[in-house]
Design a protein around this motif. Sequence first.
Motif, short mmCIF file in Angstrom:
data_model
loop_
_atom_site.label_atom_id
_atom_site.label_comp_id
_atom_site.label_asym_id
_atom_site.label_seq_id
_atom_site.Cartn_x
_atom_site.Cartn_y
_atom_site.Cartn_z
N ILE A 35 9.71 0.75 5.07
CA ILE A 35 8.54 1.57 4.77
C ILE A 35 8.71 3.01 5.21
CG2 ILE A 35 7.32 1.03 6.93
CD1 ILE A 35 4.75 0.88 5.25
N VAL A 36 9.51 3.28 6.25
CA VAL A 36 9.66 4.63 6.78
C VAL A 36 11.09 5.10 6.59
CG1 VAL A 36 9.46 6.04 8.85
CG2 VAL A 36 7.83 4.22 8.45
N THR A 37 11.28 6.36 6.27
CA THR A 37 12.62 6.89 6.05
C THR A 37 13.07 7.85 7.13
OG1 THR A 37 11.72 8.65 4.67
CG2 THR A 37 12.42 6.63 3.57
N PHE A 135 2.25 -2.50 8.12
CA PHE A 135 2.00 -1.07 7.97
C PHE A 135 2.83 -0.21 8.93
CE2 PHE A 135 -2.47 -2.29 6.52
CZ PHE A 135 -2.20 -2.04 5.19
N PHE A 136 3.36 -0.79 10.01
CA PHE A 136 3.78 0.02 11.14
C PHE A 136 5.15 0.67 10.96
CE2 PHE A 136 1.03 -2.88 13.92
CZ PHE A 136 -0.08 -2.12 13.64
N ASP A 137 5.27 1.86 11.51
CA ASP A 137 6.57 2.50 11.69
C ASP A 137 7.32 1.83 12.84
OD1 ASP A 137 8.62 4.62 11.70
OD2 ASP A 137 7.68 5.20 13.59
N HIS A 138 6.61 1.59 13.95
CA HIS A 138 7.20 0.88 15.07
C HIS A 138 6.08 0.37 15.97
CE1 HIS A 138 6.69 5.03 16.63
NE2 HIS A 138 6.43 4.42 17.77
N THR A 163 1.47 3.78 12.99
CA THR A 163 1.62 3.87 11.53
C THR A 163 2.40 5.13 11.16
OG1 THR A 163 -0.55 4.95 11.40
CG2 THR A 163 -0.47 2.58 11.06
N PRO A 164 2.98 5.18 9.96
CA PRO A 164 3.72 6.37 9.51
C PRO A 164 2.77 7.54 9.24
CG PRO A 164 4.31 4.43 8.22
CD PRO A 164 3.08 4.08 9.00
N GLY A 186 1.31 -8.25 -1.30
CA GLY A 186 1.73 -7.01 -1.92
C GLY A 186 1.35 -5.83 -1.06
N LEU A 187 2.15 -4.78 -1.12
CA LEU A 187 1.91 -3.55 -0.36
C LEU A 187 2.31 -2.36 -1.21
CD1 LEU A 187 1.45 -1.91 2.35
CD2 LEU A 187 3.90 -2.25 2.76
N ILE A 188 1.48 -1.34 -1.20
CA ILE A 188 1.83 -0.07 -1.80
C ILE A 188 1.42 1.03 -0.84
CG2 ILE A 188 -0.35 -0.04 -3.11
CD1 ILE A 188 1.13 1.67 -5.20
N SER A 189 2.32 1.98 -0.61
CA SER A 189 2.01 3.10 0.26
C SER A 189 2.56 4.38 -0.35
CB SER A 189 2.59 2.90 1.67
OG SER A 189 3.99 3.10 1.67
N ALA A 190 1.99 5.49 0.07
CA ALA A 190 2.43 6.79 -0.43
C ALA A 190 2.24 7.83 0.65
CB ALA A 190 1.65 7.18 -1.69
#
Length: 671
Positions: A35-37, A135-138, A163-164, A186-190
Amino acid sequence: MNMKTRIHGVAPLLALATCLVAAPVRAEEADSTIIVTAPTATDVAEGRAAQTPGGTDIVSHEDYADKSVVSLRDTLAFSPGVYLQPRYGQEVRLSIRGSGLSRGFHMRGLTLLQDGVPINLADDNGDFQELEPIFFDHLEVYRGANALRFGSGTLGGAINGVTPTGHTAQGIYLRGDVGGFDSYRGLISAGVASDRVDAWAAISADTSDGDRDHAKRRSLRFQGNVGLKLGDAASTRFYASINNINQQLPGALTMAEALSTPRKANSGAVAGDQARDIDSLRIQNRTTFDWGALTLDVGGFVNAKSLRHPIFQLIDQKSVDIGGFFRADYATGPVEVTLGGEIRSGSTDARQFVNTGGRRGALTFDADQKAQTATLYGEVRMRPVEALTLIAGGVYADGRRKRTVNFSSTPATDGRIDFDAFSPKFGLLFEPAADIRFFANYSRSAEFPGFGEVFQTIGAPPTSTVVSDIQPQRAWTAEIGTRGKLGIASWDVAFYRSTLKGELLQFTTNASIPAATFNAGRTLHQGVEAGLDLDPAPWLRLRQVYSYSDFRFRGDAQFGDNRLPVVPKHAYRAELRLGTDSLHIAPNLEWIPDGPFADYRNQVRTPGYALIGVTGGATIADGVDAFVDVRNVTGRKAIGDISTAIAVTDTSAIYYPVERRAVSAGIRARF
């Protein structure tokens, strides 16, 4: 054998084959589609944790990317010292250093936060289902008094899900999971960002029949935040979280049922259509001022929650918690100072009805509950020489629990009780070489009773009233350990010994113990929290965690020196990852050599077990990954968690079976 049975039988092989054959021919590494780049937030958290003189752990999203993320159990399985056992759906047993052993539902003895703001209610109890790990970044895990930076003074410490933001997760991210027991997610994030403004938002939906009868669940969740740069020294961020969570409750089983027919539900749970349905809205703000040597965070939050919970009666609660916080950090030369505080005030409209098959019957109870918890904490860190840091600090907390009864069909009274406590902490951190640290600390913790402990049914005739004699649970904890990296090995090892006074446990009532849940005399929690990772090659990694837990009474009038139930003495988990991000497979093992006691009298012990699972993943195109998660491959039947009891018989329905064999697979994509 019918078609459905054949499909379930070959599903593990088909799912693994999908990942293996989907790998591209090219050998170079592809970008992971987690989820996070951007690694910035995780790196900062790891640096902060490394300077803590005690047990801490940062869990990156990469550590559980290939799992079907249902609960915190899936994210923190390899966090040293964290004991997690699933009950059903997102309901888990969550304990650190023996926190909350007497609580067979919800949560006690831990501070749970999202983006630094607690989700616990004002009486410190809470539902961890509101933390959605996908949802979490870490996640940041600070065990015991090491959670001082979050204002926590509990025995267990704190877990913070981060969260990001639009800066760390730009673009569109999609994830879809499908698995056994008709499970779909399902998950969608932006995320978008400019120099002065960024925003991130995500929506997830989840549905499953569950691996037991009467265990269906569904949820719809939203998370989002917007950040604004107000100037060279100031920035602010607004957060919003919306949760709609519906979970049927299958209930606990007898030992014979859990070991032979783990799919079945408790007959009482079915008859009462027992469930836990949560609707919640959280809005919070954090504003940061950065003046170089001095940084200041200030903010506030509002948590609104509705709970519909048909069990022995239908519990209907609506609560609103508001709060504010600040944290100031000052660093100059060899001295660093932190000062912070927080206040939470909550009001709950608590009603109960006769449970008529999961629907409201006659009103049996109506009360206004008000709680407040406030903390003020500080810490000084001094470095007399380059390799040594000395730390001293403490947290002062006060709390109030008040109830006004508006109606009750049985005797009930109003009541109020107040608590306060100061918990100091002393520690040192020694760094003899780069990436090698030794630490020690000595600290006190104090946990205030929640509404469930303060107001109980006591006396004759039985009356629901305030237990005026109940006291905070207090403990002194000594801890030593080391963490670091050297060659192919990285480790995190801590030894702790907590001497408790007034631990909140269950007793047979008598003249000196007026309520079933009451303060014990002296108890002891001691053990080892160990994690060891070995990375001998880029394509080979072994992760391991081991916990030794020795929790017992010390000369108790009812239970002598008996061991405390719930947590096993030894617990071991391991995962061997073979391959790279382009193609990998990772078998895993959970081993409990001997099960824990189920009762305070130490007459019944659950059997040990070993569970085998496997995950895998492969890159199938630029920006697109496939993954698979197979659990309990052998279909082992065992007991994972227990609702403790003073005495246990063969008919005691207090056991929760481990997860049944299940296969899930999914796709991740980033654009």
